[in-house]
Structures are given as C-alpha cells and as structure tokens.
Design a protein around this motif. Structure first.
Motif, PDB file in Angstrom:
ATOM      1  N   THR A 320       0.863  -1.200   0.000  1.00 40.90           N
ATOM      2  CA  THR A 320      -0.060  -0.086   0.047  1.00 40.90           C
ATOM      3  C   THR A 320       0.921   1.200  -0.017  1.00 40.90           C
ATOM      4  OG1 THR A 320      -0.040  -0.107   2.522  1.00 40.90           O
ATOM      5  CG2 THR A 320      -1.879  -1.341   1.321  1.00 40.90           C
ATOM      6  N   GLN A 321       0.298   2.443  -0.153  1.00 43.84           N
ATOM      7  CA  GLN A 321       0.937   3.655  -0.122  1.00 43.84           C
ATOM      8  C   GLN A 321       1.876   4.092   1.121  1.00 43.84           C
ATOM      9  OE1 GLN A 321      -0.455   8.173  -0.876  1.00 43.84           O
ATOM     10  NE2 GLN A 321      -0.694   6.843  -2.790  1.00 43.84           N
ATOM     11  N   GLY A 322       1.470   3.620   2.309  1.00 43.64           N
ATOM     12  CA  GLY A 322       2.325   3.690   3.537  1.00 43.64           C
ATOM     13  C   GLY A 322       1.954   5.057   4.250  1.00 43.64           C
ATOM     14  N   VAL A 323       0.485   4.985   4.445  1.00 44.95           N
ATOM     15  CA  VAL A 323      -0.081   5.973   5.364  1.00 44.95           C
ATOM     16  C   VAL A 323      -1.262   5.337   6.181  1.00 44.95           C
ATOM     17  CG1 VAL A 323       0.667   8.245   4.358  1.00 44.95           C
ATOM     18  CG2 VAL A 323      -1.396   7.254   3.375  1.00 44.95           C
ATOM     19  N   PRO A 324      -0.936   4.239   6.760  1.00 48.29           N
ATOM     20  CA  PRO A 324      -1.987   3.727   7.635  1.00 48.29           C
ATOM     21  C   PRO A 324      -2.200   4.364   8.888  1.00 48.29           C
ATOM     22  CG  PRO A 324      -0.210   2.455   7.780  1.00 48.29           C
ATOM     23  CD  PRO A 324       0.325   3.567   6.791  1.00 48.29           C
ATOM     24  N   THR A 325      -2.497   5.605   8.899  1.00 46.13           N
ATOM     25  CA  THR A 325      -2.530   6.600  10.082  1.00 46.13           C
ATOM     26  C   THR A 325      -3.894   7.543   9.947  1.00 46.13           C
ATOM     27  OG1 THR A 325      -1.021   8.218   8.743  1.00 46.13           O
ATOM     28  CG2 THR A 325      -0.028   6.790  10.088  1.00 46.13           C
ATOM     29  N   ALA A 326      -4.343   7.967  11.227  1.00 45.81           N
ATOM     30  CA  ALA A 326      -5.505   8.648  11.403  1.00 45.81           C
ATOM     31  C   ALA A 326      -5.159  10.127  11.459  1.00 45.81           C
ATOM     32  CB  ALA A 326      -5.980   8.297  12.733  1.00 45.81           C
ATOM     33  N   ASN A 327      -6.009  10.822  10.878  1.00 47.68           N
ATOM     34  CA  ASN A 327      -6.069  12.271  10.571  1.00 47.68           C
ATOM     35  C   ASN A 327      -7.279  12.897  11.070  1.00 47.68           C
ATOM     36  OD1 ASN A 327      -3.969  12.207   8.829  1.00 47.68           O
ATOM     37  ND2 ASN A 327      -4.738  12.651   7.277  1.00 47.68           N
ATOM     38  N   GLU A 328      -6.951  13.997  11.990  1.00 53.97           N
ATOM     39  CA  GLU A 328      -8.266  14.732  12.332  1.00 53.97           C
ATOM     40  C   GLU A 328      -8.253  16.143  11.609  1.00 53.97           C
ATOM     41  OE1 GLU A 328      -7.812  15.384  16.718  1.00 53.97           O
ATOM     42  OE2 GLU A 328      -7.999  13.280  17.159  1.00 53.97           O
ATOM     43  N   HIS A 329      -9.637  16.577  11.624  1.00 55.05           N
ATOM     44  CA  HIS A 329      -9.960  17.870  10.881  1.00 55.05           C
ATOM     45  C   HIS A 329     -10.084  18.932  11.708  1.00 55.05           C
ATOM     46  CE1 HIS A 329     -11.803  19.342   7.129  1.00 55.05           C
ATOM     47  NE2 HIS A 329     -12.268  20.217   8.038  1.00 55.05           N
ATOM     48  N   LYS A 330      -9.146  19.974  11.760  1.00 54.09           N
ATOM     49  CA  LYS A 330      -9.307  21.276  12.549  1.00 54.09           C
ATOM     50  C   LYS A 330      -9.795  22.410  11.691  1.00 54.09           C
ATOM     51  CE  LYS A 330      -8.266  24.415  15.725  1.00 54.09           C
ATOM     52  NZ  LYS A 330      -9.159  24.806  16.676  1.00 54.09           N
ATOM     53  N   ASN A 331     -11.002  22.836  11.772  1.00 58.34           N
ATOM     54  CA  ASN A 331     -11.265  24.076  11.142  1.00 58.34           C
ATOM     55  C   ASN A 331     -10.651  25.309  11.769  1.00 58.34           C
ATOM     56  OD1 ASN A 331     -13.299  22.746   9.380  1.00 58.34           O
ATOM     57  ND2 ASN A 331     -14.613  22.659  11.230  1.00 58.34           N
ATOM     58  N   LEU A 332     -10.142  26.192  10.914  1.00 56.47           N
ATOM     59  CA  LEU A 332      -9.435  27.396  11.137  1.00 56.47           C
ATOM     60  C   LEU A 332     -10.467  28.639  11.094  1.00 56.47           C
ATOM     61  CD1 LEU A 332      -6.107  26.754   9.742  1.00 56.47           C
ATOM     62  CD2 LEU A 332      -6.695  26.493  12.006  1.00 56.47           C
ATOM     63  N   SER A 333     -10.238  29.749  11.360  1.00 54.82           N
ATOM     64  CA  SER A 333     -11.180  30.914  11.478  1.00 54.82           C
ATOM     65  C   SER A 333     -11.690  31.449  10.214  1.00 54.82           C
ATOM     66  CB  SER A 333     -10.784  31.962  12.492  1.00 54.82           C
ATOM     67  OG  SER A 333      -9.352  32.638  11.627  1.00 54.82           O
ATOM     68  N   ASP A 334     -11.002  31.181   9.209  1.00 54.01           N
ATOM     69  CA  ASP A 334     -11.467  31.551   7.722  1.00 54.01           C
ATOM     70  C   ASP A 334     -12.130  30.684   7.080  1.00 54.01           C
ATOM     71  OD1 ASP A 334      -9.094  30.523   7.322  1.00 54.01           O
ATOM     72  OD2 ASP A 334      -8.308  31.545   5.937  1.00 54.01           O
ATOM     73  N   GLY A 335     -11.990  29.394   7.448  1.00 58.35           N
ATOM     74  CA  GLY A 335     -12.862  28.488   6.658  1.00 58.35           C
ATOM     75  C   GLY A 335     -12.013  27.546   6.218  1.00 58.35           C
ATOM     76  N   ALA A 336     -10.710  27.852   6.554  1.00 57.60           N
ATOM     77  CA  ALA A 336      -9.595  26.812   5.964  1.00 57.60           C
ATOM     78  C   ALA A 336      -9.621  25.587   7.088  1.00 57.60           C
ATOM     79  CB  ALA A 336      -8.133  27.319   5.918  1.00 57.60           C
ATOM     80  N   ALA A 337      -8.598  24.698   6.681  1.00 59.46           N
ATOM     81  CA  ALA A 337      -8.728  23.520   7.613  1.00 59.46           C
ATOM     82  C   ALA A 337      -7.204  22.830   7.695  1.00 59.46           C
ATOM     83  CB  ALA A 337      -9.575  22.414   7.176  1.00 59.46           C
ATOM     84  N   LEU A 338      -7.112  22.495   8.830  1.00 57.32           N
ATOM     85  CA  LEU A 338      -5.808  21.542   8.987  1.00 57.32           C
ATOM     86  C   LEU A 338      -6.159  20.178   8.797  1.00 57.32           C
ATOM     87  CD1 LEU A 338      -3.863  23.168  12.025  1.00 57.32           C
ATOM     88  CD2 LEU A 338      -3.055  23.106   9.385  1.00 57.32           C
ATOM     89  N   ILE A 339      -5.504  19.334   8.165  1.00 56.08           N
ATOM     90  CA  ILE A 339      -5.826  17.989   8.200  1.00 56.08           C
ATOM     91  C   ILE A 339      -4.717  17.162   8.639  1.00 56.08           C
ATOM     92  CG2 ILE A 339      -6.432  15.644   6.886  1.00 56.08           C
ATOM     93  CD1 ILE A 339      -7.804  19.197   5.755  1.00 56.08           C
ATOM     94  N   LEU A 340      -4.597  17.109  10.156  1.00 59.43           N
ATOM     95  CA  LEU A 340      -3.375  16.582  10.884  1.00 59.43           C
ATOM     96  C   LEU A 340      -3.341  14.993  11.180  1.00 59.43           C
ATOM     97  CD1 LEU A 340      -0.831  17.778  12.296  1.00 59.43           C
ATOM     98  CD2 LEU A 340      -1.987  18.130  14.301  1.00 59.43           C
ATOM     99  N   THR A 341      -2.146  14.321  11.002  1.00 54.49           N
ATOM    100  CA  THR A 341      -1.888  13.019  11.386  1.00 54.49           C
ATOM    101  C   THR A 341      -1.833  12.986  12.810  1.00 54.49           C
ATOM    102  OG1 THR A 341      -0.939  12.420   9.362  1.00 54.49           O
ATOM    103  CG2 THR A 341      -0.783  10.826  10.907  1.00 54.49           C
ATOM    104  N   THR A 342      -2.735  12.381  13.577  1.00 53.58           N
ATOM    105  CA  THR A 342      -2.626  12.232  14.906  1.00 53.58           C
ATOM    106  C   THR A 342      -2.518  10.787  15.563  1.00 53.58           C
ATOM    107  OG1 THR A 342      -5.007  12.042  15.246  1.00 53.58           O
ATOM    108  CG2 THR A 342      -4.298  14.376  15.298  1.00 53.58           C
ATOM    109  N   ALA A 343      -2.384   9.604  14.733  1.00 53.21           N
ATOM    110  CA  ALA A 343      -2.587   8.376  15.512  1.00 53.21           C
ATOM    111  C   ALA A 343      -2.008   7.474  14.496  1.00 53.21           C
ATOM    112  CB  ALA A 343      -3.743   8.201  16.072  1.00 53.21           C
ATOM    113  N   LEU A 344      -1.432   6.495  14.958  1.00 56.96           N
ATOM    114  CA  LEU A 344      -0.959   5.444  14.133  1.00 56.96           C
ATOM    115  C   LEU A 344      -2.209   4.124  14.114  1.00 56.96           C
ATOM    116  CD1 LEU A 344       2.643   4.606  15.132  1.00 56.96           C
ATOM    117  CD2 LEU A 344       1.864   6.515  13.417  1.00 56.96           C
TER     118      LEU A 344
END
Length: 390
Positions: A320-344
């Motif tokens: 597989t591609q190699g990202v069997p990791t979990a992302n969390e979605h963090k909304n920012l004040s202007d409608g943009a978002a961070l999609i951050l890897t937080t767990a294996l």
C-alpha cells in the motif's frame, strides 16, 4: 507580520504541536523559527497558508495537509479541484482516472505509461512528490504529461488544467466465476449523507450476492484512495464481523473502532455511520481475500487492517501507499482546515503501522487487466479461496 496573521499562524502551530503523532520527534523551536521566517511579511491569514503547509511538510508524516476555504467547500460536496488521475511510482503507470475529470476529458486511460511530468522524467518523482502534486495540488494549476497510451506504439503530450470534478465513485459488485463474492470499494470524500449512502449500498451489494452461497469474498481496495473510513467499516461489517478490531494509537491515548449491528464508530458508543436494516451473512466469518496496491492509502489502508489477524483471511497484490495513520480535521477561523495526522493504526493483534502494508501474497498488478479474468492478482486470490474452502 501583522497581528491578524500572527494570531492565525500561532493557532495552527499550537494545534499541530499539541496533536501531531510526531510531536515527540520534532524540535519545535527550530520548526517555529523556520515557519515564522517564511511568514515574516504576511499581512492576512491567506498569506500565512504557505508557512502552514511548510510546517506540515516538516512533520515528515507524509499524511498531514492543509486545505484552503475553497478546497474545504469542494471536499464537503465530494468534489476536488485537481487533475483527476493517480500514477504508480516509479513505474509511471496510470492506475486511476476519475470520471469527468480533466484527465478523462483529455483521453488519459488506466494502463497508460507516463514518461515525463512537467518536463521531468518519471524516475525523478518520488511517491510523496506525486502525492503532493496529484492529491494535495499545492501550487499547481497546470500539468504537462508525455505518455504512451496502453497498447499503442506512440507517445503523446497531454496538457491538464485543474478543474473541479466529482470524486464520488460507488462501491461495485462484479460477477466472477467459482461462486465468489467480489466487491470493488473506492475511497470516499464527501458529506455525511454520502457516507451513509456508501455504507448502505455496500451492504445491499452483500445482500444481493450472499444468497448464491459464495465460497469466499474478494475485497478489492486497489483503487481505494482513502478519506472517510467509517462508511467502509459499516458497509463491510457483515463480512468482517462484529466487535472491536482496529485501534488508533495516539501519543497519550488509544481508541478502538467497532462494528455492531450496522453501526460503526469509536468505542464505547460513538456512532459515526449507521446502516438501517443491516444485513447478516448466512455463513459468518467466510474466507476473505483483500487486494491492495500503491494507490490503497489512508482509510483504504485502515480498511485492509480490519482484516489483519482475522482467521481465513489473506491479502494479495502490491504494498500500500504507506499512510495507515489517522487524521483529524481542524477548522480554522477563515474556513480553511488543517488535516493533521494524530495516530497510528493498529490491527486486532495490537501491531502498529506507519509504513506500507505488505501483502501476504505479493503479486504484480497488470493495470490494463484490472478486474478482468486476466487480472493476475484476482486469479491468485480466487485460487486461494477455492483451496481455503476445500
């Protein structure tokens, strides 16, 4: 840097530092210094975007990314403003073309052989550079390809311009010989309503196949590019079985995923997708062959992990591609978002993963015969299922 931009950047960096799966491995003083330097002249939040992207790049988790407000709005509708294809690295074979995308409209097909991308030979592109170009699209609105069409003796040039198209591809069943159930499960990016529809359709396909008493099941994840895993979990629940079989391992906590009677979510009782009138197999715990490729990523890899350690289950194909990791979605004040890897991700045995999943039975994929009787990966899976069933 103006105060508005500084506050915006600090909000993003504080969240990244607190929640990143790699937070213990990063020199945050050095990272912040480098990121602040890039944003030193920023006047507005939008002018901070490149610095946030740099911060996520410096994490080196290969999975975190940033979405501007336009991209977030498109993603919530199951749309993307990209080029609409995925390329296998380093071979350069086109493995996926989205219907209605710029790539499809330009006549690009699965199995075409890409020779150069934006003037650079295919050999110079890493899998992560391709991911940045084709999935995240950072800073790219145009793409120049030279490619050799599958089965043709000539090379042609293709110009692609990023435009919006739907990424929604529905689960499909396919008739294959030997009384074997076959499900092709794509990735899913979209709304909660689309997630529920995906899960309902998957169980409906299982409901249609099961009365024929299949001797086993093929779960094809070779073009599952990820995003929302919960409709995949809920849809495949009748086959994988009820219980807790997948763990998200973060730096300070662990959470387990479950499937129970049509409901998929996080233990003990956070339901994220629910299938009405869930189906139950006539013969539970059947033999299962899981097919993977380099395009199997993120939630596609988590779906593969669902079956790791399960009796009478085997995987076939390519890593597989190699990202069997979990992302969390963090909304920012202007409608943009961070999609951050937080767990294996961890399978039912407790083994954690942060690199490509290696199939039990490696088989080279012939993309020109994907899903056909001449598909070597499918042939190997069918042969094993027949032996397993006896």
């Amino acid at each position: 840097m103006k105060e508005e931009a500084r506050v915006y950047l600090n909000e993003a960096l504080d969240y990244i530092q607190e929640h990143s799966v790699r937070r213990a491995y990063i020199d945050w003083q050095v990272l912040r210094k480098e990121v602040y330097a890039q944003a030193s002249h920023a006047q507005t939040p939008a002018q901070v975007y490149p610095a946030i992207k740099k911060a996520l790049f410096l994490l080196d988790d290969h999975h975190s990314f940033f979405s501007d407000p336009e991209s977030v709005q498109l993603q919530n509708q199951g749309l993307a403003k990209q080029f609409g294809l995925r390329i296998i690295c380093p071979e350069g074979v086109v493995g996926l073309v989205y219907p209605g995308s710029p790539a499809e409209q330009a006549g690009v097909h699965i199995g075409d052989q890409v020779e150069t991308i934006n003037g650079q030979p295919m050999a110079r592109w890493s899998i992560w550079q391709l991911r940045t170009l084709l999935v995240f699209g950072y800073g790219y609105n145009d793409l120049e390809l030279t490619l050799k069409p599958a089965g043709k003796p000539f090379v042609r040039s293709v110009h692609l311009q990023a435009t919006a198209y739907t990424t929604i591809r529905k689960p499909e069943r396919r008739e294959i010989a030997h009384k074997i159930g076959y499900l092709d499960l794509p990735g899913l990016m979209g709304s909660q309503e689309q997630a529920i529809e995906y899960a309902q359709l998957t169980q409906q396909l299982i409901r249609e196949i099961d009365p024929s008493n299949p001797c086993g099941w093929v779960i094809d994840l070779r073009r599952n590019t990820g995003w929302n895993m919960w409709p995949m979990v809920a849809g495949l629940g009748p086959i994988v079985g009820e219980g807790e079989w997948l763990t998200f391992v973060a730096s300070q906590e662990q959470q387990m995923a479950f499937y129970r009677d049509g409901q998929a979510g996080i233990s003990p009782d956070t339901v994220l997708v629910n299938v009405e009138r869930p189906y139950h197999l006539k013969h539970p715990r059947p033999p299962v062959a899981v097919l993977t490729s380099q395009l199997t990523s993120s939630s596609g890899e988590f779906t593969a992990l669902m079956f790791r350690g399960l009796p009478r289950t085997r995987s076939f194909g390519e890593p597989t591609q190699g990202v069997p990791t979990a992302n969390e979605h963090k909304n920012l004040s202007d409608g943009a978002a961070l999609i951050l890897t937080t767990a294996l991700g961890a399978d039912r045995t407790g083994q954690t993963y942060d690199s490509p999943l290696i199939p039990d039975c490696p088989v080279k994929i012939d993309w020109t015969h994907l899903g056909t009787p001449d598909d070597p990966v499918l042939q190997a899976a069918v042969q094993w299922l027949q032996v397993e069933e006896g």
